[in-house]
Design a protein around this motif. Sequence first.
Motif, PDB file in Angstrom:
ATOM      1  N   ILE A 283       0.850  -1.184   0.000  1.00 23.39           N
ATOM      2  CA  ILE A 283       0.000   0.000   0.000  1.00 23.39           C
ATOM      3  C   ILE A 283       0.891   1.243   0.000  1.00 23.39           C
ATOM      4  CG2 ILE A 283      -0.221  -0.065   2.533  1.00 23.39           C
ATOM      5  CD1 ILE A 283      -3.064   1.124   2.156  1.00 23.39           C
ATOM      6  N   PRO A 284       0.651   2.183  -0.878  1.00 19.95           N
ATOM      7  CA  PRO A 284       1.491   3.388  -0.933  1.00 19.95           C
ATOM      8  C   PRO A 284       1.332   4.248   0.323  1.00 19.95           C
ATOM      9  CG  PRO A 284       0.209   3.125  -2.955  1.00 19.95           C
ATOM     10  CD  PRO A 284      -0.329   2.142  -1.971  1.00 19.95           C
ATOM     11  N   THR A 285       2.445   4.677   0.844  1.00 19.40           N
ATOM     12  CA  THR A 285       2.467   5.579   1.994  1.00 19.40           C
ATOM     13  C   THR A 285       2.259   7.003   1.498  1.00 19.40           C
ATOM     14  OG1 THR A 285       4.075   4.122   3.059  1.00 19.40           O
ATOM     15  CG2 THR A 285       3.900   6.348   3.940  1.00 19.40           C
ATOM     16  N   PRO A 286       1.483   7.810   2.216  1.00 17.77           N
ATOM     17  CA  PRO A 286       1.348   9.209   1.801  1.00 17.77           C
ATOM     18  C   PRO A 286       2.719   9.875   1.647  1.00 17.77           C
ATOM     19  CG  PRO A 286      -0.208   8.701   3.548  1.00 17.77           C
ATOM     20  CD  PRO A 286       0.693   7.510   3.411  1.00 17.77           C
ATOM     21  N   ARG A 287       2.865  10.684   0.618  1.00 19.54           N
ATOM     22  CA  ARG A 287       4.157  11.315   0.310  1.00 19.54           C
ATOM     23  C   ARG A 287       4.705  12.146   1.459  1.00 19.54           C
ATOM     24  NH1 ARG A 287       1.643  11.487  -4.844  1.00 19.54           N
ATOM     25  NH2 ARG A 287       0.553  13.393  -4.322  1.00 19.54           N
TER      26      ARG A 287
ATOM     27  N   TRP B 280       0.654   5.058  11.046  1.00 21.55           N
ATOM     28  CA  TRP B 280      -0.320   5.340   9.988  1.00 21.55           C
ATOM     29  C   TRP B 280      -1.037   4.059   9.567  1.00 21.55           C
ATOM     30  CZ3 TRP B 280       0.006   3.662   4.772  1.00 21.55           C
ATOM     31  CH2 TRP B 280      -0.971   4.183   3.923  1.00 21.55           C
ATOM     32  N   LEU B 281      -0.276   2.969   9.377  1.00 22.84           N
ATOM     33  CA  LEU B 281      -0.896   1.696   9.010  1.00 22.84           C
ATOM     34  C   LEU B 281      -1.840   1.212  10.100  1.00 22.84           C
ATOM     35  CD1 LEU B 281       2.008  -0.287   7.317  1.00 22.84           C
ATOM     36  CD2 LEU B 281      -0.168   0.353   6.272  1.00 22.84           C
ATOM     37  N   ARG B 282      -1.408   1.283  11.348  1.00 18.41           N
ATOM     38  CA  ARG B 282      -2.258   0.823  12.452  1.00 18.41           C
ATOM     39  C   ARG B 282      -3.578   1.593  12.484  1.00 18.41           C
ATOM     40  NH1 ARG B 282       2.837   0.569  14.756  1.00 18.41           N
ATOM     41  NH2 ARG B 282       3.488  -1.553  15.216  1.00 18.41           N
ATOM     42  N   ARG B 283      -3.526   2.909  12.279  1.00 13.71           N
ATOM     43  CA  ARG B 283      -4.759   3.712  12.221  1.00 13.71           C
ATOM     44  C   ARG B 283      -5.606   3.290  11.015  1.00 13.71           C
ATOM     45  NH1 ARG B 283      -1.144   7.731  13.114  1.00 13.71           N
ATOM     46  NH2 ARG B 283      -1.323   8.498  10.976  1.00 13.71           N
ATOM     47  N   SER B 284      -4.950   3.098   9.894  1.00 11.54           N
ATOM     48  CA  SER B 284      -5.665   2.722   8.665  1.00 11.54           C
ATOM     49  C   SER B 284      -6.367   1.385   8.827  1.00 11.54           C
ATOM     50  CB  SER B 284      -4.698   2.667   7.488  1.00 11.54           C
ATOM     51  OG  SER B 284      -4.116   3.933   7.257  1.00 11.54           O
ATOM     52  N   PHE B 285      -5.726   0.439   9.495  1.00 14.70           N
ATOM     53  CA  PHE B 285      -6.289  -0.893   9.673  1.00 14.70           C
ATOM     54  C   PHE B 285      -7.587  -0.872  10.482  1.00 14.70           C
ATOM     55  CE2 PHE B 285      -1.889  -3.128   9.405  1.00 14.70           C
ATOM     56  CZ  PHE B 285      -1.865  -2.916   8.045  1.00 14.70           C
TER      57      PHE B 285
ATOM     58  N   GLN C 126     -11.698   5.790   4.494  1.00 12.18           N
ATOM     59  CA  GLN C 126     -11.261   6.584   5.640  1.00 12.18           C
ATOM     60  C   GLN C 126      -9.745   6.696   5.772  1.00 12.18           C
ATOM     61  OE1 GLN C 126     -13.274   4.248   8.620  1.00 12.18           O
ATOM     62  NE2 GLN C 126     -14.903   5.760   8.839  1.00 12.18           N
ATOM     63  N   ILE C 127      -8.989   6.000   4.952  1.00 11.82           N
ATOM     64  CA  ILE C 127      -7.531   6.056   5.078  1.00 11.82           C
ATOM     65  C   ILE C 127      -7.063   7.480   4.785  1.00 11.82           C
ATOM     66  CG2 ILE C 127      -5.313   5.245   4.191  1.00 11.82           C
ATOM     67  CD1 ILE C 127      -6.650   2.575   3.575  1.00 11.82           C
ATOM     68  N   ASP C 128      -6.272   8.015   5.697  1.00 10.31           N
ATOM     69  CA  ASP C 128      -5.744   9.368   5.578  1.00 10.31           C
ATOM     70  C   ASP C 128      -4.533   9.356   4.651  1.00 10.31           C
ATOM     71  OD1 ASP C 128      -5.397  12.090   6.106  1.00 10.31           O
ATOM     72  OD2 ASP C 128      -3.997  11.667   7.744  1.00 10.31           O
ATOM     73  N   GLY C 129      -4.571  10.178   3.631  1.00 10.23           N
ATOM     74  CA  GLY C 129      -3.437  10.250   2.710  1.00 10.23           C
ATOM     75  C   GLY C 129      -3.786  11.024   1.463  1.00 10.23           C
ATOM     76  N   ASP C 130      -2.829  11.067   0.551  1.00 13.00           N
ATOM     77  CA  ASP C 130      -2.999  11.839  -0.674  1.00 13.00           C
ATOM     78  C   ASP C 130      -3.435  10.969  -1.850  1.00 13.00           C
ATOM     79  OD1 ASP C 130      -0.621  10.468  -0.815  1.00 13.00           O
ATOM     80  OD2 ASP C 130       0.634  12.249  -0.898  1.00 13.00           O
ATOM     81  N   LEU C 131      -3.978   9.806  -1.554  1.00 14.33           N
ATOM     82  CA  LEU C 131      -4.391   8.854  -2.574  1.00 14.33           C
ATOM     83  C   LEU C 131      -5.810   8.401  -2.257  1.00 14.33           C
ATOM     84  CD1 LEU C 131      -3.225   7.023  -4.931  1.00 14.33           C
ATOM     85  CD2 LEU C 131      -2.689   5.369  -3.160  1.00 14.33           C
ATOM     86  N   ASP C 132      -6.575   8.082  -3.267  1.00 17.28           N
ATOM     87  CA  ASP C 132      -7.893   7.482  -3.070  1.00 17.28           C
ATOM     88  C   ASP C 132      -7.659   5.982  -2.915  1.00 17.28           C
ATOM     89  OD1 ASP C 132     -10.396   6.276  -3.325  1.00 17.28           O
ATOM     90  OD2 ASP C 132     -11.044   7.602  -4.951  1.00 17.28           O
TER      91      ASP C 132
END
Length: 189
Positions: free
Chosen positions: A84-88, A98-103, A109-115
Motif C-alpha cells: 500500500i502506498p504511503t502518503p508522500r 499510519w498503518l495501524r490507524r488505517s487498519f 477513511q484512510i488518511d493520505g494523498d491517494l484514493d
Amino acid sequence: MTRLYLIRHGKPAAVWGEADDDPGLDGTGQAQARAARDWLMALPAAERPQLVVSSPLRRCRETAEPTAAALGVAVQVDPIVGEIPTPRALAQADRGPWLRRSFQGTWAQIDGDLDYDAWRRDIARAVAARGGTAVFSHYVAINAVISLLAGDDRVLSFRPDHASITVLETDGETLTLVEKGREAATGVL
C-alpha cells in the motif's frame, strides 16, 4: 473461468518499521516459499499457474522464485500488486502508526494523498486480468482484493498467513473467490 492464485510473501527477515526497508526472506520464509511452490505444482495441470507475477519488493520476489523456476518461467514484476502506498508527506518512521490507524477503518477513511478505495479497485482489476497466474503480493494488497470481493469496506477483512494461497477464478474482467488462504495471527498489528 480460469484459476489464479494470490499468495502472500513468506516470512521476512525483518518486519516493517525495522532498519531494512526491503528485507528478503528468513529461513522459515524460504521454506514457506518452497511449500507454496510444492502446493501449486501438485495441482492438476489444467489448474496449475503458467505465469508468475510478483510485487517489486524482495520478500515477494524471493517467495515467487521457486515457483517460477519449477514452471520454467521468469518472475514478472508488477508494482500494482505491491505494498500500500504511503502518503508522500509521511516520514518512513511514521508509517507504522499510519498503518495501524488505517487498519482500524474503511478504505475510504484512510488518511493520505491517494484514493485508497480506488487503489483497491485497481489491484482487483489488475489481478482479474491475470488468469492462469500465481501472484505474489502483500497482506494489505490481498485484503484489498478480498474485501472488494466480499463487499466489505473494512481495510482488514482477512488475515492471510505468510505464504497463504488464496484461490480465485477470473474471466479476465471479474473475479470470484474460490477459497481463502490460510489465516493466522500476524505481526502486522
